[in-house]
Design a protein around this motif. Structure first.
Motif, PDB file in Angstrom:
ATOM      1  N   VAL A 194       3.270  12.497  -3.553  1.00 29.78           N
ATOM      2  CA  VAL A 194       3.435  11.321  -2.702  1.00 29.78           C
ATOM      3  C   VAL A 194       3.576  10.120  -3.629  1.00 29.78           C
ATOM      4  O   VAL A 194       2.662   9.801  -4.388  1.00 29.78           O
ATOM      5  CB  VAL A 194       2.236  11.122  -1.760  1.00 29.78           C
ATOM      6  CG1 VAL A 194       2.429   9.870  -0.913  1.00 29.78           C
ATOM      7  CG2 VAL A 194       2.051  12.344  -0.873  1.00 29.78           C
ATOM      8  N   MET A 195       4.718   9.465  -3.594  1.00 28.64           N
ATOM      9  CA  MET A 195       4.953   8.364  -4.529  1.00 28.64           C
ATOM     10  C   MET A 195       6.010   7.421  -3.982  1.00 28.64           C
ATOM     11  O   MET A 195       6.789   7.754  -3.082  1.00 28.64           O
ATOM     12  CB  MET A 195       5.398   8.906  -5.883  1.00 28.64           C
ATOM     13  CG  MET A 195       6.742   9.625  -5.859  1.00 28.64           C
ATOM     14  SD  MET A 195       7.087  10.510  -7.402  1.00 28.64           S
ATOM     15  CE  MET A 195       6.049  11.973  -7.172  1.00 28.64           C
ATOM     16  N   ALA A 196       6.031   6.217  -4.539  1.00 29.27           N
ATOM     17  CA  ALA A 196       7.107   5.272  -4.292  1.00 29.27           C
ATOM     18  C   ALA A 196       8.111   5.401  -5.445  1.00 29.27           C
ATOM     19  O   ALA A 196       7.847   6.073  -6.439  1.00 29.27           O
ATOM     20  CB  ALA A 196       6.566   3.850  -4.207  1.00 29.27           C
ATOM     21  N   LEU A 197       9.264   4.783  -5.298  1.00 27.09           N
ATOM     22  CA  LEU A 197      10.252   4.756  -6.375  1.00 27.09           C
ATOM     23  C   LEU A 197      10.364   3.313  -6.834  1.00 27.09           C
ATOM     24  O   LEU A 197      11.175   2.538  -6.329  1.00 27.09           O
ATOM     25  CB  LEU A 197      11.602   5.281  -5.892  1.00 27.09           C
ATOM     26  CG  LEU A 197      12.757   5.290  -6.905  1.00 27.09           C
ATOM     27  CD1 LEU A 197      12.360   5.995  -8.186  1.00 27.09           C
ATOM     28  CD2 LEU A 197      14.003   5.923  -6.303  1.00 27.09           C
ATOM     29  N   ARG A 198       9.491   2.939  -7.787  1.00 27.70           N
ATOM     30  CA  ARG A 198       9.417   1.540  -8.196  1.00 27.70           C
ATOM     31  C   ARG A 198       9.597   1.343  -9.686  1.00 27.70           C
ATOM     32  O   ARG A 198      10.013   0.287 -10.121  1.00 27.70           O
ATOM     33  CB  ARG A 198       8.069   0.949  -7.751  1.00 27.70           C
ATOM     34  CG  ARG A 198       7.975  -0.557  -7.819  1.00 27.70           C
ATOM     35  CD  ARG A 198       8.911  -1.235  -6.869  1.00 27.70           C
ATOM     36  NE  ARG A 198       8.923  -2.687  -7.021  1.00 27.70           N
ATOM     37  CZ  ARG A 198       9.759  -3.487  -6.405  1.00 27.70           C
ATOM     38  NH1 ARG A 198      10.678  -2.995  -5.587  1.00 27.70           N
ATOM     39  NH2 ARG A 198       9.725  -4.800  -6.587  1.00 27.70           N
ATOM     40  N   ASP A 199       9.263   2.363 -10.489  1.00 28.96           N
ATOM     41  CA  ASP A 199       9.398   2.192 -11.938  1.00 28.96           C
ATOM     42  C   ASP A 199       9.889   3.495 -12.563  1.00 28.96           C
ATOM     43  O   ASP A 199      10.120   4.490 -11.875  1.00 28.96           O
ATOM     44  CB  ASP A 199       8.082   1.732 -12.568  1.00 28.96           C
ATOM     45  CG  ASP A 199       6.919   2.663 -12.259  1.00 28.96           C
ATOM     46  OD1 ASP A 199       7.140   3.893 -12.176  1.00 28.96           O
ATOM     47  OD2 ASP A 199       5.784   2.179 -12.103  1.00 28.96           O
ATOM     48  N   LEU A 200      10.043   3.480 -13.879  1.00 31.32           N
ATOM     49  CA  LEU A 200      10.598   4.644 -14.576  1.00 31.32           C
ATOM     50  C   LEU A 200       9.672   5.848 -14.512  1.00 31.32           C
ATOM     51  O   LEU A 200      10.141   6.991 -14.475  1.00 31.32           O
ATOM     52  CB  LEU A 200      10.889   4.296 -16.034  1.00 31.32           C
ATOM     53  CG  LEU A 200      12.199   3.537 -16.298  1.00 31.32           C
ATOM     54  CD1 LEU A 200      12.318   3.199 -17.773  1.00 31.32           C
ATOM     55  CD2 LEU A 200      13.402   4.354 -15.836  1.00 31.32           C
TER      56      LEU A 200
END
Length: 567
Positions: A194-200
Motif C-alpha cells: 500500500v503506497m502512494a506514488l510521490r518519490d523515487l
C-alpha cells in the motif's frame, strides 16, 4: 582574535566555529560575511531557485545551503510514473548535479530533514543534530500524499487474526484482535504493497511489483490516478482504477468528456470502477493480498497505489507561528505574511491565501520571483539572462505573464496534461458550464465518441475561461497557446476542427510558448537546437523539456531540422 561584535556568524552546520591560528587583519574584521540563504526542500522548484542564485554564490555575494529529505538531488518528479513502470531510469530524471553545485559554492545536504524552525532566532534544527543559521529562509518542502481511511484486516496462516481501524494518515488507532485472550499491540501502519506514488523510492517499489506482472489497484480518479493506471496498462500490466466520482477527472473536466475518457481508459486496458471506494485492506502475513470495495467486491492484489490527494508540507511554518492556510501564506513576492525573512515556493506556498496549483510551471515562476525578491532585499543586482547562443535576453516583456503565474491576478490559465503514451487529454480552467443557461458564458462543443474525440471551449467575449480536449492533440496545443495569453480571438471555433484534420500541423510563431512548463518560446528552442544534439542538451540550454516532457516531440523535430552549428 575577533571581537564578538565583528565576528562572522557560526558555520552553517555548527553552533560555534573554531578560532584561527592567524590573527585577522583590521580589514577582515570589518568585512561582513555574505548573507546566508537556507532552502528547505530539494525538488524541481528548489532546483530552479538555485539556478537563479548560483551566479551570486559563485561571486561570493551569497551563501546558500539546500537541505533535502531524499537521498538524491532534485529530479523531475512529474515523470516518476515512467520510472515506476520501467520506461525510464531514475538517473534520467536528474535536474541537479551535487558536485557541480558544490563547485559553485552551494552546500547540499541530502537525506536530512528539518525538525524545527525557530523564526525569532533564525535557526533551523536538523534530524542529524545539525543547526543552520539563516539570514533568509526559503521553504520549498512541497506536499505529501494524503492516505485515506480504510480498515486493515490482518490474516495469519489463512485465518483472520485482527482488524484495525486505520486513521487517515495510514496508522492504526489501536488493534482489536480476534484471538481469545490476545494482548493489544502497538498501532501499526498499512502493510507492504500500500503506497502512494510521490518519490523515487515509491517508484522503485512499484516497479518491482509491476515487473512481476502482478495485479495492481489504483485508488483515485484524478490526474495522478489516471496517469498511474494508464502507465501500468501501457506496459501490459493488469490494473483496476477505483474512483469515487461518476467519471474520471471529474474535478477537472465536464461529464461528457469524462464519459469519453472512461471509455478510452477501458480501451487502453484499464478496468475502471466508478462510484467506488476501498473499505478494507487485507494483509496476509504482513503483505497486501486483497482489497474490499464499497461495491462489495474483493479484488486480489499485491499493489494498492493511493492517489487521493496531497496536503502542503507547512508544519514547520505552522509550529513556528507563521500564517498557514493549506500552505504557507505568502504575498505576490512569495514572502511570508508573518515574517519578512521567510519565503515559500511551490506546493507548500499559498500565494495570497490561495491553494497551491500543484503544477510545475507556477512553481518555477514562484522560484524566479522569490530569487528576485531575495536579491532586492540583500542589495544584489539581477543577473543577465542569456539565450543558447550566449546573447543577453530582455525578459521585461514576459514580466506580466510571470507575475500572473507567480500569484498575481489571474490572466492566464494553467494547462493540465495527462502524460500518456496512448491518450491525448488536456484541460484548463472551468468547463463544467451549462450551455443552456442564458446567463452562462459561451460554450462550444464538438463530440465524436466513436472516433474518440471531444472538444469543449468556454469563453466570454474573447476571454478564454477554459477548455477540455480528448483525442484532439492539435486543438489542445492551439488552445494551450491561447491559455498563456488568456484570450481566444478565433471567432469561428470550427477553425480549430479544420486544423485538427489538416495535413500539416500548424507552425508555432517565434514568440509562441513551446514549453509551457518553462515558458521557453519556439525561437529560444530553435536557437538552442542549432547548438545541441539531444533533448537533454536543449533543456540545459533553455530549460525546455525539463518539466512534464510533452514538448519532447516538438524539440526532436527542431533538432532534426536544425542546421549543423558552424565551428
Amino acid at each position: 582574535m575577533t571581537s564578538p561584535s565583528t565576528a562572522p556568524r557560526p558555520a552553517a552546520d555548527t553552533l560555534s566555529s573554531g578560532t584561527s591560528d592567524i590573527e585577522a587583519s583590521p580589514a577582515e574584521t570589518t568585512t561582513a560575511p555574505a548573507p546566508h540563504v537556507v532552502v528547505l526542500g530539494f525538488g524541481p522548484v528548489a532546483a530552479r531557485l538555485l539556478e537563479q542564485l548560483r551566479d551570486d554564490v559563485a561571486a561570493g555575494h551569497l551563501r546558500v545551503t539546500v537541505v533535502g529529505s531524499e537521498c538524491v538531488p532534485a529530479y523531475q518528479r512529474i515523470r516518476i510514473g515512467d520510472v515506476s513502470v520501467g520506461r525510464s531510469e531514475p538517473e534520467d530524471l536528474a535536474l541537479a548535479d551535487e558536485a557541480e553545485l558544490a563547485e559553485t559554492g552551494i552546500e547540499v545536504r541530502c537525506g536530512v530533514t528539518a525538525t524545527a524552525l525557530h523564526a525569532a532566532s533564525r535557526i533551523i534544527t536538523l534530524d542529524d543534530g545539525g543547526i543552520l543559521h539563516y539570514d533568509k529562509l526559503v521553504l520549498a518542502t512541497g506536499a505529501e500524499p494524503t492516505v485515506p481511511r480504510m480498515t486493515l484486516e490482518m490474516r495469519r496462516d489463512g485465518h483472520i487474526d485482527a482488524e484495525l481501524t486505520m486513521k487517515a494518515n495510514g496508522r492504526s488507532a489501536g488493534r482489536r484482535s480476534r484471538a481469545p485472550g490476545a494482548e493489544s499491540e502497538e498501532p501499526r501502519r498499512y502493510p507492504d504493497g500500500v503506497m502512494a506514488l510521490r518519490d523515487l523510492d515509491d517508484a522503485r517499489r512499484i516497479r518491482e511489483i509491476v515487473s512481476r506482472r502482478e495485479r495492481a489497484v489504483v485508488l483515485g480518479g484524478g490526474v495522478l490516478g489516471v496517469e498511474a493506471a494508464l502507465a501500468i496498462a501501457e506496459v501490459g500490466g493488469e490494473v483496476t482504477l477505483l474512483h469515487r466520482g461518476t467519471v474520471p477527472m471529474g474535478r477537472q473536466i465536464d461529464t461528457d468528456s469524462g464519459m469519453l475518457l472512461r471509455r478510452q481508459l477501458v480501451d487502453a486496458g484499464v478496468d475502471v470502477r466508478s462510484a467506488c471506494d476501498v473499505n478494507t485492506v487485507v494483509a496476509d502475513d504482513g503483505r497486501l493480498s486483497a482489497v474490499r470495495t464499497s461495491l462489495g467486491e474483493k479484488i486480489d492484489t499485491s499493489l494498492l497505489i493511493t492517489c487521493t490527494g496531497v496536503r502542503p508540507r507547512d508544519g514547520l511554518a505552522a509550529d513556528a507561528g507563521l500564517p498557514t492556510a493549506w500552505g504557507v501564506v505568502v504575498d505576490r513576492q512569495c514572502r511570508s505574511t508573518g515574517d519578512p525573512h521567510v519565503f515559500a515556493v511551490g506546493d507548500c506556498a499559498a500565494v495570497e491565501g490561495r491553494d497551491p496549483s500543484g503544477l510545475i510551471g507556477p512553481g518555477w515562476a514562484q522560484a524566479e520571483t522569490a530569487a528576485g525578491t531575495l536579491r532586492a532585499d540583500l542589495g544584489l543586482s539581477a543577473p543577465t539572462e542569456h539565450d543558447a547562443a550566449g546573447r543577453p535576453v530582455d525578459l521585461t516583456a514576459s514580466a506580466p505573464a510571470r507575475a500572473a503565474t507567480a500569484g498575481a491576478a489571474p490572466q492566464t490559465l494553467d494547462v493540465i496534461l495527462v502524460k500518456s503514451k496512448t491518450l491525448s487529454v488536456a484541460c484548463a480552467g472551468e468547463t463544467a458550464v451549462d450551455p443552456w443557461d442564458p446567463e452562462a458564458p459561451t460554450v462550444s462543443t464538438w463530440s465524436d465518441p466513436k472516433a474518440g474525440q471531444y472538444l469543449r471551449i468556454v469563453t466570454e467575449g474573447d476571454r478564454l475561461l477554459g477548455f477540455v480536449s480528448v483525442g484532439m492533440p492539435r486543438s489542445a496545443a492551439e488552445l494551450a497557446l491561447h491559455c498563456t495569453r488568456g484570450t481566444l480571438p478565433v471567432a469561428d471555433r470550427t477553425a480549430l476542427l479544420a486544423a485538427e484534420h489538416a495535413t500539416k500541423e500548424a507552425e508555432l510563431g517565434p514568440d509562441d510558448v513551446l514549453c509551457r512548463c518553462s515558458g521557453a518560446t519556439a525561437r529560444q528552442v530553435e536557437e538552442a537546437a542549432s547548438c545541441c544534439d539531444t533533448v537533454e542538451e536543449v533543456g540545459a540550454a533553455c530549460r525546455a523539456g525539463t518539466g512534464c516532457g510533452t514538448c519532447h516531440r516538438n524539440i526532436e523535430r527542431m533538432l532534426a531540422a536544425a542546421e549543423p552549428a558552424v565551428v
